[in-house]
Design an enzyme around this catalytic site. Sequence first.
Site, mmCIF file in Angstrom:
data_model
loop_
_atom_site.group_PDB
_atom_site.id
_atom_site.type_symbol
_atom_site.label_atom_id
_atom_site.label_comp_id
_atom_site.label_asym_id
_atom_site.label_seq_id
_atom_site.Cartn_x
_atom_site.Cartn_y
_atom_site.Cartn_z
ATOM 1 N N GLY A 11 -12.242 1.619 21.397
ATOM 2 C CA GLY A 11 -10.841 1.515 20.952
ATOM 3 C C GLY A 11 -10.496 2.603 19.951
ATOM 4 O O GLY A 11 -11.311 2.959 19.118
ATOM 5 N N ARG A 72 -13.416 3.923 27.783
ATOM 6 C CA ARG A 72 -14.498 2.970 27.995
ATOM 7 C C ARG A 72 -15.177 3.427 29.275
ATOM 8 O O ARG A 72 -14.524 3.886 30.207
ATOM 9 C CB ARG A 72 -13.959 1.554 28.081
ATOM 10 C CG ARG A 72 -13.306 1.140 26.761
ATOM 11 C CD ARG A 72 -13.269 -0.355 26.545
ATOM 12 N NE ARG A 72 -13.181 -0.673 25.119
ATOM 13 C CZ ARG A 72 -12.034 -0.766 24.428
ATOM 14 N NH1 ARG A 72 -10.876 -0.568 25.043
ATOM 15 N NH2 ARG A 72 -12.039 -1.054 23.146
ATOM 16 N N ASP A 103 -19.118 -1.126 17.580
ATOM 17 C CA ASP A 103 -20.518 -1.492 17.826
ATOM 18 C C ASP A 103 -20.929 -1.307 19.290
ATOM 19 O O ASP A 103 -22.089 -1.021 19.584
ATOM 20 C CB ASP A 103 -20.843 -2.896 17.311
ATOM 21 C CG ASP A 103 -19.951 -3.958 17.904
ATOM 22 O OD1 ASP A 103 -18.891 -3.607 18.444
ATOM 23 O OD2 ASP A 103 -20.306 -5.143 17.818
ATOM 24 N N THR A 126 -12.443 1.513 13.820
ATOM 25 C CA THR A 126 -11.771 0.363 14.441
ATOM 26 C C THR A 126 -10.782 -0.212 13.435
ATOM 27 O O THR A 126 -11.050 -0.209 12.238
ATOM 28 C CB THR A 126 -12.757 -0.736 14.869
ATOM 29 O OG1 THR A 126 -12.010 -1.932 15.148
ATOM 30 C CG2 THR A 126 -13.762 -1.076 13.787
ATOM 31 N N ASP A 128 -10.112 -3.279 13.225
ATOM 32 C CA ASP A 128 -10.437 -4.686 12.971
ATOM 33 C C ASP A 128 -11.235 -4.941 11.692
ATOM 34 O O ASP A 128 -11.299 -6.069 11.214
ATOM 35 C CB ASP A 128 -11.190 -5.281 14.156
ATOM 36 C CG ASP A 128 -10.289 -5.451 15.364
ATOM 37 O OD1 ASP A 128 -9.077 -5.571 15.168
ATOM 38 O OD2 ASP A 128 -10.800 -5.452 16.498
ATOM 39 N N ASP A 130 -14.315 -5.279 11.241
ATOM 40 C CA ASP A 130 -15.310 -6.345 11.417
ATOM 41 C C ASP A 130 -16.713 -5.803 11.692
ATOM 42 O O ASP A 130 -17.573 -6.515 12.199
ATOM 43 C CB ASP A 130 -14.875 -7.289 12.558
ATOM 44 C CG ASP A 130 -14.713 -6.562 13.885
ATOM 45 O OD1 ASP A 130 -14.727 -5.320 13.896
ATOM 46 O OD2 ASP A 130 -14.575 -7.248 14.902
ATOM 47 N N ARG A 163 15.230 -18.866 8.807
ATOM 48 C CA ARG A 163 14.485 -19.129 10.032
ATOM 49 C C ARG A 163 12.974 -19.165 9.822
ATOM 50 O O ARG A 163 12.456 -18.582 8.872
ATOM 51 C CB ARG A 163 14.786 -18.000 11.012
ATOM 52 C CG ARG A 163 15.267 -18.537 12.318
ATOM 53 C CD ARG A 163 15.682 -17.473 13.274
ATOM 54 N NE ARG A 163 16.800 -17.981 14.047
ATOM 55 C CZ ARG A 163 17.773 -17.251 14.524
ATOM 56 N NH1 ARG A 163 17.807 -15.953 14.308
ATOM 57 N NH2 ARG A 163 18.735 -17.803 15.217
ATOM 58 N N ARG A 172 -8.714 -9.635 17.709
ATOM 59 C CA ARG A 172 -9.150 -10.539 18.773
ATOM 60 C C ARG A 172 -10.294 -11.425 18.299
ATOM 61 O O ARG A 172 -10.364 -12.587 18.623
ATOM 62 C CB ARG A 172 -9.574 -9.721 19.995
ATOM 63 C CG ARG A 172 -9.305 -10.427 21.284
ATOM 64 C CD ARG A 172 -9.357 -9.495 22.470
ATOM 65 N NE ARG A 172 -8.186 -8.652 22.573
ATOM 66 C CZ ARG A 172 -8.132 -7.512 23.253
ATOM 67 N NH1 ARG A 172 -9.189 -7.073 23.878
ATOM 68 N NH2 ARG A 172 -7.026 -6.815 23.307
ATOM 69 N N ALA A 187 3.211 -14.359 3.299
ATOM 70 C CA ALA A 187 3.464 -15.311 4.389
ATOM 71 C C ALA A 187 3.200 -16.747 3.937
ATOM 72 O O ALA A 187 2.392 -16.984 3.039
ATOM 73 C CB ALA A 187 2.586 -14.966 5.588
ATOM 74 N N ARG A 247 11.351 -18.193 15.904
ATOM 75 C CA ARG A 247 11.287 -16.941 16.661
ATOM 76 C C ARG A 247 9.862 -16.402 16.606
ATOM 77 O O ARG A 247 9.121 -16.679 15.670
ATOM 78 C CB ARG A 247 12.232 -15.888 16.063
ATOM 79 C CG ARG A 247 13.694 -16.245 16.144
ATOM 80 C CD ARG A 247 14.208 -16.150 17.586
ATOM 81 N NE ARG A 247 15.654 -16.368 17.656
ATOM 82 C CZ ARG A 247 16.236 -17.553 17.733
ATOM 83 N NH1 ARG A 247 15.506 -18.654 17.758
ATOM 84 N NH2 ARG A 247 17.562 -17.642 17.796
ATOM 85 N N HIS A 253 0.610 -2.990 19.759
ATOM 86 C CA HIS A 253 -0.112 -1.713 19.694
ATOM 87 C C HIS A 253 0.402 -0.745 18.645
ATOM 88 O O HIS A 253 -0.285 0.234 18.351
ATOM 89 C CB HIS A 253 -0.123 -1.042 21.067
ATOM 90 C CG HIS A 253 -1.187 -1.599 21.962
ATOM 91 N ND1 HIS A 253 -1.034 -2.782 22.635
ATOM 92 C CD2 HIS A 253 -2.425 -1.152 22.242
ATOM 93 C CE1 HIS A 253 -2.137 -3.038 23.317
ATOM 94 N NE2 HIS A 253 -3.004 -2.065 23.091
ATOM 95 N N GLN A 255 0.310 -1.144 15.753
ATOM 96 C CA GLN A 255 -0.661 -1.208 14.654
ATOM 97 C C GLN A 255 -1.767 -0.164 14.800
ATOM 98 O O GLN A 255 -2.506 0.105 13.873
ATOM 99 C CB GLN A 255 -1.309 -2.596 14.592
ATOM 100 C CG GLN A 255 -0.381 -3.658 14.051
ATOM 101 C CD GLN A 255 -0.836 -5.057 14.419
ATOM 102 O OE1 GLN A 255 -1.435 -5.743 13.622
ATOM 103 N NE2 GLN A 255 -0.562 -5.470 15.642
HETATM 104 P P1 ADP Z 1 -16.264 -0.151 20.712
HETATM 105 O O1 ADP Z 1 -17.156 1.014 20.498
HETATM 106 O O2 ADP Z 1 -14.903 0.051 20.119
HETATM 107 O O3 ADP Z 1 -16.930 -1.456 20.307
HETATM 108 P P2 ADP Z 1 -16.717 -0.786 23.572
HETATM 109 O O4 ADP Z 1 -17.415 -2.055 23.283
HETATM 110 O O5 ADP Z 1 -15.707 -0.749 24.658
HETATM 111 O O6 ADP Z 1 -15.932 -0.228 22.283
HETATM 112 O O7 ADP Z 1 -17.832 0.318 23.851
HETATM 113 C C1 ADP Z 1 -17.465 1.659 24.137
HETATM 114 C C2 ADP Z 1 -18.371 2.218 25.195
HETATM 115 O O8 ADP Z 1 -19.717 2.232 24.721
HETATM 116 C C3 ADP Z 1 -18.438 1.429 26.489
HETATM 117 O O9 ADP Z 1 -17.371 1.712 27.346
HETATM 118 C C4 ADP Z 1 -19.747 1.899 27.079
HETATM 119 O O10 ADP Z 1 -19.602 3.147 27.689
HETATM 120 C C5 ADP Z 1 -20.612 2.060 25.824
HETATM 121 N N1 ADP Z 1 -21.427 0.851 25.621
HETATM 122 C C6 ADP Z 1 -21.044 -0.349 25.142
HETATM 123 N N2 ADP Z 1 -22.050 -1.241 25.138
HETATM 124 C C7 ADP Z 1 -23.129 -0.590 25.637
HETATM 125 C C8 ADP Z 1 -24.490 -0.958 25.904
HETATM 126 N N3 ADP Z 1 -24.956 -2.197 25.653
HETATM 127 N N4 ADP Z 1 -25.314 -0.014 26.416
HETATM 128 C C9 ADP Z 1 -24.858 1.231 26.685
HETATM 129 N N5 ADP Z 1 -23.592 1.632 26.472
HETATM 130 C C10 ADP Z 1 -22.728 0.750 25.948
#
Ligand code: ADP
Length: 323
Positions: A11, A72, A103, A126, A128, A130, A163, A172, A187, A247, A253, A255
């Site tokens: 992301g 991805r 991660d 990211t 998030d 997190d 309101r 998520r 809020a 409402r 997006h 954000q």
């Molecule tokens: P983020 O890095 O934001 O957590 P994703 O989870 O979509 O996003 O991971 C990004 C990319 O990293 C994936 O599309 C894939 O190519 C690679 N990836 C994710 N998990 C694995 C894994 N267990 N082993 C190898 N490549 C991975």
Amino acid sequence: MKRIGVLTSGGDSPGMNAAVRAVVRTGVAKGLEVFGVRHGYQGMIDGEIAPMDARSVSGIINRGGTILHTARCMAFMEAEGRVRAAEQLARHGIEGLVVIGGDGSYRGAEALHAEHGVRCIGLPGTIDNDIGGTQYTIGFDTALNIAMEAVDRIRDTADSHDRLFFVEVMGRHSGFIAIMASIAGGAEEVLVPEEQCDVATIVARLQLAKSRGKTSMIVIIAEGDEQGNAFSVAKKVAEMSEFKDSRVSVVGHMQRGGSPTAFDRILASRMGVRAVEALIDGATGMMVGIENQEMVLNPLSSTWEKKSQFSPDLLRVSRLLAT
Ligand code: ADP
């Protein structure tokens, strides 16, 4: 090590460009050749790899998104895909990588190192916030400020019409943006995936706020809350209470886009410098994080073994100040 690569993966988040700029300029300043990999791991497999110089990252520190683009990539999840990616890196003589992502991207980096010996350093990109091993991720502060501004704007119209509004923000699996935006935006109620909360409790809190003289009310909902999205929460509240004419607004997006805040630019810049220095020092399998104002290195594995969580005290503060 003479040649390193930099990519953004998974992301996108505002501040990734500032991180790319920092990696390229630090690498150049330290006498390395730096290559940009476009479209994340997919571009690595496809050979979308080109040299970057200091001028190639001019004028991007203030830009959202990522000039390297992100993707991805299912193929990289398989050993066969990583063989093709490693072949491309070898073709360009790239021995070290800075992976800006979450991660999932780090799991890929870990596999690439284990199977092909490519040294990898992660930077947390990211919205998030997190990711374990860092107090802040690149993009969180920008996303939070956009969410807060949205709440401010909605407050104006909510006030004018007396309101109730349900405002859905991103998150998520994490309520970081929601809880922080609830405090910053004042809020009345906040729903996050980290806390179980039934509709009857929400209704009771809104009735209490009304009895205290509140005329407009805002409920912030993290998109991953177990009660469902803002529309379904609004519907359930309407079915159970007198709050039938609310409402719903989904910030969505927007954000993720826009010019990064000063905080994110500085964080990304410091992290980018540290990442290249770590590669030069021979480190691999580590992520750069920030802890108590200092840049630190933590194992990539710590990011998926332990998610970063907000302090439960923030929920207490939010609700106390909503009285
Ligand atoms: P983020 O890095 O934001 O957590 P994703 O989870 O979509 O996003 O991971 C990004 C990319 O990293 C994936 O599309 C894939 O190519 C690679 N990836 C994710 N998990 C694995 C894994 N267990 N082993 C190898 N490549 C991975």
